[in-house]
Design a protein around this motif. Sequence first.
Motif, short mmCIF file in Angstrom:
data_model
loop_
_atom_site.label_atom_id
_atom_site.label_comp_id
_atom_site.label_asym_id
_atom_site.label_seq_id
_atom_site.Cartn_x
_atom_site.Cartn_y
_atom_site.Cartn_z
N GLU A 198 9.28 -39.93 -24.56
CA GLU A 198 8.48 -40.76 -25.33
C GLU A 198 9.18 -40.93 -26.89
O GLU A 198 8.49 -40.75 -27.93
CB GLU A 198 6.86 -39.87 -25.20
N LYS A 220 -3.12 -43.48 -23.17
CA LYS A 220 -2.90 -42.08 -22.90
C LYS A 220 -1.69 -41.71 -22.06
O LYS A 220 -1.75 -42.61 -20.92
CB LYS A 220 -4.08 -41.39 -22.33
N LEU A 221 -0.79 -40.91 -22.32
CA LEU A 221 0.04 -40.32 -21.30
C LEU A 221 0.38 -38.91 -21.26
O LEU A 221 0.40 -38.47 -22.41
CB LEU A 221 1.29 -41.25 -21.62
N GLY A 222 -0.14 -38.24 -20.32
CA GLY A 222 -0.07 -37.00 -20.42
C GLY A 222 1.45 -36.35 -20.51
O GLY A 222 2.38 -36.80 -20.23
N VAL A 223 1.44 -35.14 -20.87
CA VAL A 223 2.70 -34.56 -21.47
C VAL A 223 3.39 -34.06 -20.25
O VAL A 223 4.79 -34.39 -20.18
CB VAL A 223 2.48 -33.22 -21.99
N SER A 228 4.30 -36.38 -29.64
CA SER A 228 4.50 -37.23 -28.45
C SER A 228 4.40 -38.51 -28.86
O SER A 228 4.97 -39.55 -28.05
CB SER A 228 3.47 -36.83 -27.46
MG MG Z 1 0.43 -37.83 -24.37
#
Ligand code: MG
Length: 510
Positions: free
Chosen positions: A277, A440-443, A246
Amino acid sequence: MTAPVLPAAFGFLASARTGGGPAPDAAFATRGDRTVIGARLRRQSLAATLVHPPESIPETAHAQDADTAVLVAGELYNRAELLSVLPAGSAPEGDAQLLLELLHRYGPHAFRLVNGRFAALAQTGDRVLLATDHAGSVPLYVRLAPGEVNTATEAKTLGDPATPRGFPLADARRVPGLTGVYQVPAGTVLDIGLESGTAEAHRTWTPPLARRVLPEREAVDAVRTALERACAARVPAGGTPLVVLSGGIDSSGVAACAHRAAGALDTVSMGTDTADEFPEARTVAEHLGSRHREITVPTEDLLAQLPYAVWASESVDPDIIEYLLPLVALYRALDGPPRRILTGYGADIPLAGMHREDRLPDLDTAVAYDMATFDGLNEMSPVLSAVTGHWTTHPYWDRDVLDLLVSLEAGLKRRHGRDKWVLREAMAGALPAETVLRPKLGVHEGSGTTSSFSALLIAHGVAEPSVPKAKQQVVRELFGRTVAAGRHPSGVSTAEVVRSVADGLARGAA
Ligand code: MG
Ligand code: ATP
Ligand code: MG
Ligand code: MG
């Protein structure tokens, strides 16, 4: 120590019986060839169907001698360590043989020695042992009847109404909609008396509760060393690993370590027409020189694959399904021969990556809570990628990495105003600065999954405050159809289920 290209078996459906009988028929979500294994021991028999990649040697997933048989799905990562405790000259062929020899030396406690990603069945004397790895990362299910233990790596394969109803099992979680079917807990050996049908659970692992205070440098070096070892144990012998990337610190760290261990790397990123992303992942791919690919899944197709995500994960948790859906869509879009895939999944649990505030008191509460409640969510299930024949493995949930990460004191996780500080610092020399510093960036966020699923429900008339409840109901209904009723997901429509849930909520509100 590198791994074989793929494990000998991805999954099994097995029947341990006092009498004999044919191998049970199986409807796996896992794609692969089937091999039937039959064995006669002194006090019981085995009839099993293995599901495995076409090029594996499935026979090495099974080992036996006069009184004991072992069946393994998945793989072990500390083989060299385990071999060192066997008599000199021991050269077991495959993980099942290795486990068989360990069982002779240690009994059921053999499983306490293993760092792996596996589910195993061992039959010995008149006992049946069902074992999960420390994280229960290969889910294992059981249905008990007098003189018969049916067990499988997918619950849906145990749904046959013709088989006996099954004894209740105090120490295990019931599977909704499948009467008599239970999930073997993570880090557990379930020790079953075949004649009596009574079972006793022995824990083989439990999340550490104590926390270690370490100097910055020592903590950082320990994390780097542990992650490098875990990745090295997971790259294919003589092959190129594939990392699902990612551009976040977790998958980028794995990509850096896998590249270092294998000397070559393939990477792949998924995005949707709503969000991706891609630029962040490309930065990492260029830095490491990986052969990189981008896959765009239209949002409508993504949501249409919800039945596949539930069918593969056998999870009823709507949050988890939102994390897993983009990955399932990615794995389903990966054509070509079966691959060994490394992910950065799970780092946020021991490091409290989701904890977006600077104060420490709640951080360790979040870690302890998440570590106490992960079991049964099936986030790490290999079936997610095995639906298209690929094998995944998650270095952050390697037993040694996990033990270390969980046990670090909260101030090493959140430090100098940054989340996952110790991991970022450990990877600082191997990745571009912008990757190391990236928030952080969640899926589920980076792919727009959460927002698109919400938008779909709202478009069907669900009121905003009822969205979480509607998601829960959709996932439950999909579980009922694809797992409990065993329907293939190609015949289950997200749109239809969403409509019926929305209608039900509207009727309830009227
Ligand atoms: Mg992420
Ligand atoms: P961070 O948690 O800091 O954002 P991350 O993006 O690597 O780092 P998650 O967002 O928690 O981790 O996602 C879990 C894992 O799922 C990733 O480590 C990666 O292996 C995989 N993944 C997430 N998003 C994508 C994506 N868009 N394409 C490919 N793989 C992805
Ligand atoms: Mg992450
Ligand atoms: Mg994350």
